[in-house]
Design an enzyme around this catalytic site. Structure first.
Site, short mmCIF file in Angstrom:
data_model
loop_
_atom_site.label_atom_id
_atom_site.label_comp_id
_atom_site.label_asym_id
_atom_site.label_seq_id
_atom_site.Cartn_x
_atom_site.Cartn_y
_atom_site.Cartn_z
N TYR A 63 0.95 -1.04 0.38
CA TYR A 63 0.09 0.06 0.40
C TYR A 63 1.10 1.25 -0.09
O TYR A 63 0.64 2.30 -1.26
CB TYR A 63 -1.24 -0.39 1.20
CG TYR A 63 -1.74 0.95 1.01
CD1 TYR A 63 -2.90 1.27 0.76
CD2 TYR A 63 -1.51 2.31 2.48
CE1 TYR A 63 -4.00 2.44 1.49
CE2 TYR A 63 -2.33 2.80 2.80
CZ TYR A 63 -2.96 3.20 2.16
OH TYR A 63 -3.98 4.94 2.06
N LYS A 81 1.11 4.10 -3.08
CA LYS A 81 0.95 5.55 -2.17
C LYS A 81 2.15 6.95 -2.82
O LYS A 81 1.90 7.67 -3.22
CB LYS A 81 0.38 5.97 -1.09
CG LYS A 81 -1.24 5.23 -0.66
CD LYS A 81 -1.83 6.15 -1.29
CE LYS A 81 -3.41 5.55 -1.19
NZ LYS A 81 -4.68 5.93 -2.01
N1 LIG Z 1 -9.43 6.08 6.01
C1 LIG Z 1 -7.96 5.95 5.74
O1 LIG Z 1 -7.25 5.79 8.01
C2 LIG Z 1 -7.03 6.78 5.61
C3 LIG Z 1 -6.44 7.20 5.84
C4 LIG Z 1 -5.21 7.16 4.40
C5 LIG Z 1 -5.60 7.23 3.02
N2 LIG Z 1 -6.72 7.39 2.80
C6 LIG Z 1 -7.14 7.05 1.54
O2 LIG Z 1 -7.88 7.06 1.52
C7 LIG Z 1 -8.52 6.90 0.46
C8 LIG Z 1 -9.95 6.74 0.29
O3 LIG Z 1 -10.35 5.68 1.43
P1 LIG Z 1 -11.63 5.50 2.26
O4 LIG Z 1 -10.90 5.40 4.06
O5 LIG Z 1 -12.45 6.45 2.34
O6 LIG Z 1 -11.64 4.12 1.90
P2 LIG Z 1 -13.76 3.52 2.45
O7 LIG Z 1 -14.46 3.97 3.66
O8 LIG Z 1 -12.97 2.10 2.09
O9 LIG Z 1 -14.15 3.63 1.07
C9 LIG Z 1 -13.62 3.38 -0.01
C10 LIG Z 1 -14.28 3.87 -1.94
O10 LIG Z 1 -13.94 2.96 -2.19
C11 LIG Z 1 -14.60 2.24 -3.98
N3 LIG Z 1 -13.42 0.97 -4.69
C12 LIG Z 1 -13.02 0.84 -3.30
N4 LIG Z 1 -11.91 -0.05 -4.39
C13 LIG Z 1 -11.98 0.59 -5.35
C14 LIG Z 1 -12.09 0.43 -6.89
N5 LIG Z 1 -11.15 -0.81 -7.31
N6 LIG Z 1 -12.36 1.02 -8.06
C15 LIG Z 1 -13.20 1.23 -7.71
N7 LIG Z 1 -14.29 2.01 -6.36
C16 LIG Z 1 -13.45 1.38 -4.93
C17 LIG Z 1 -15.19 2.40 -3.00
O11 LIG Z 1 -17.31 1.78 -3.22
P3 LIG Z 1 -16.99 -0.16 -3.22
O12 LIG Z 1 -15.91 -0.86 -2.56
O13 LIG Z 1 -18.37 -0.44 -3.78
O14 LIG Z 1 -16.22 -0.44 -4.43
C18 LIG Z 1 -15.90 3.23 -1.39
O15 LIG Z 1 -16.88 4.12 -2.27
C19 LIG Z 1 -8.23 6.02 -0.43
O16 LIG Z 1 -7.05 6.38 -1.35
C20 LIG Z 1 -7.72 5.80 0.93
O17 LIG Z 1 -5.71 4.94 0.44
C21 LIG Z 1 -7.44 6.98 3.90
#
Ligand SMILES: NC(=O)c1ccc[n+]([C@@H]2O[C@H](COP(=O)([O-])OP(=O)(O)OC[C@H]3O[C@@H](n4cnc5c(N)ncnc54)[C@H](OP(=O)(O)O)[C@@H]3O)[C@@H](O)[C@H]2O)c1
Length: 268
Positions: free
Chosen positions: A154, A158
């Site tokens: 991951y 990133k």
């Molecule tokens: N949460 C954290 O602590 C955190 C920290 C640092 C960075 N981030 C980054 O923030 C971003 C959003 O993460 P989140 O935490 O909000 O995740 P999340 O709650 O799991 O939401 C992920 C979203 O992306 C969609 N998705 C996942 N894989 C996909 C694919 N292959 N094609 C199309 N859609 C896809 C999911 O819907 P479906 O499952 O229906 O596809 C959902 O809408 C990511 O880039 C993550 O790396 C998150």
């Protein structure tokens, strides 16, 4: 945001826009008057979100063949423009030591986290932004800056996305601005396994005293996408509750921090 910062009537595509950070970004863009197109794999969630936002959506995997083209074509067909692209969807698989990372999962991680954002930028560029300009925001992670257990794949994707952001910013200026936001730990499904078991403890270790909410990140993403950030490109905005600066509060058990706290330099 209190002002639309020029987003009124603009068209935006948000990947992973159905929950978590992406949903908050899509909602904030819509509230600022933008026309929003979301994508995610679950068709019911895409339909529901599009209806809630009075926008449109396309179900599918961002790394699926033809998906970037279909998505940008849909936005261009329905909205007649494509001003903002938010590359937010990502996978945190494979999870574990890199020595156990199989080739298929490794390729999938790069396909979703790095290649799909590039393909989407290429489509947006060809379809609209090359001629009319626009703004791209990639969602990276604070964790890309350092090494952590089990998150090698991951973090590597990133870190690649961070570099892709800077490279694209250089190549696409002055027509298109390309920036990234790097969140710390945010209350979403993807990170539930980290924050849920010990939220109070995690929060206490952060300078700002709480884990992030999706809206904390969304505000930064939308600000960077808007005209308010019109002279910013190639930047990465940390939205991490102070995670990166927490070492200033000397950590117990770190021998270097113990020396700094207890001894200090010899007087001169
Ligand atoms: N949460 C954290 O602590 C955190 C920290 C640092 C960075 N981030 C980054 O923030 C971003 C959003 O993460 P989140 O935490 O909000 O995740 P999340 O709650 O799991 O939401 C992920 C979203 O992306 C969609 N998705 C996942 N894989 C996909 C694919 N292959 N094609 C199309 N859609 C896809 C999911 O819907 P479906 O499952 O229906 O596809 C959902 O809408 C990511 O880039 C993550 O790396 C998150």
């Amino acid at each position: 945001m209190t002002s639309s910062h020029g987003l009124e009537g603009r068209a935006a595509v948000v990947t992973g826009g159905t929950r978590g950070i992406g949903r908050a970004v899509a909602g904030t863009l819509a509230a600022a008057g933008a026309l929003v197109c979301v994508t995610a794999r679950d068709p019911d969630e895409v339909r529901r979100t599009a209806a809630e936002l009075d926008g449109i959506g396309l179900a599918g995997d961002v790394a699926g063949p033809g998906h970037p083209e279909e998505l940008t074509d849909l936005a261009l067909r329905e909205f007649g423009r494509l001003d903002v692209l938010v590359n937010n969807a990502a996978t945190n698989q494979p999870y574990g030591p890199l020595m156990e990372a199989g080739p298929d999962a490794w390729r999938e991680a790069f396909a979703v986290n790095v290649e799909a954002p590039l393909r989407l930028v290429q489509c947006a560029w060809r379809g609209w932004m090359r001629e009319h300009g626009g703004s791209v925001v990639n969602v990276c992670t604070e964790g890309a800056g350092h090494v952590g257990p089990h998150v090698g794949a991951y973090g590597t994707t990133k870190a690649a996305l961070l570099h892709l952001t800077r490279q694209l910013a250089g190549e696409l200026a002055p027509r298109v601005r390309v920036n990234s936001v790097s969140p710390g730990l945010v209350r979403t499904e993807m990170a539930r396994f980290v924050w849920e078991p010990g939220e109070a403890e995690v929060a206490a270790g952060l300078p700002l005293g709480r884990i992030g909410e999706p809206q904390d990140v969304a505000r930064a993403v939308v600000w960077l996408a808007s005209d308010a950030a019109g002279w910013i490109t190639g930047a990465d905005l940390l939205v991490d509750g102070g995670t990166r600066v927490r070492a200033a509060r000397a950590t117990a058990g770190n021998p270097v921090h113990d020396r700094l706290r207890e001894h200090g330099p010899a007087p001169r």
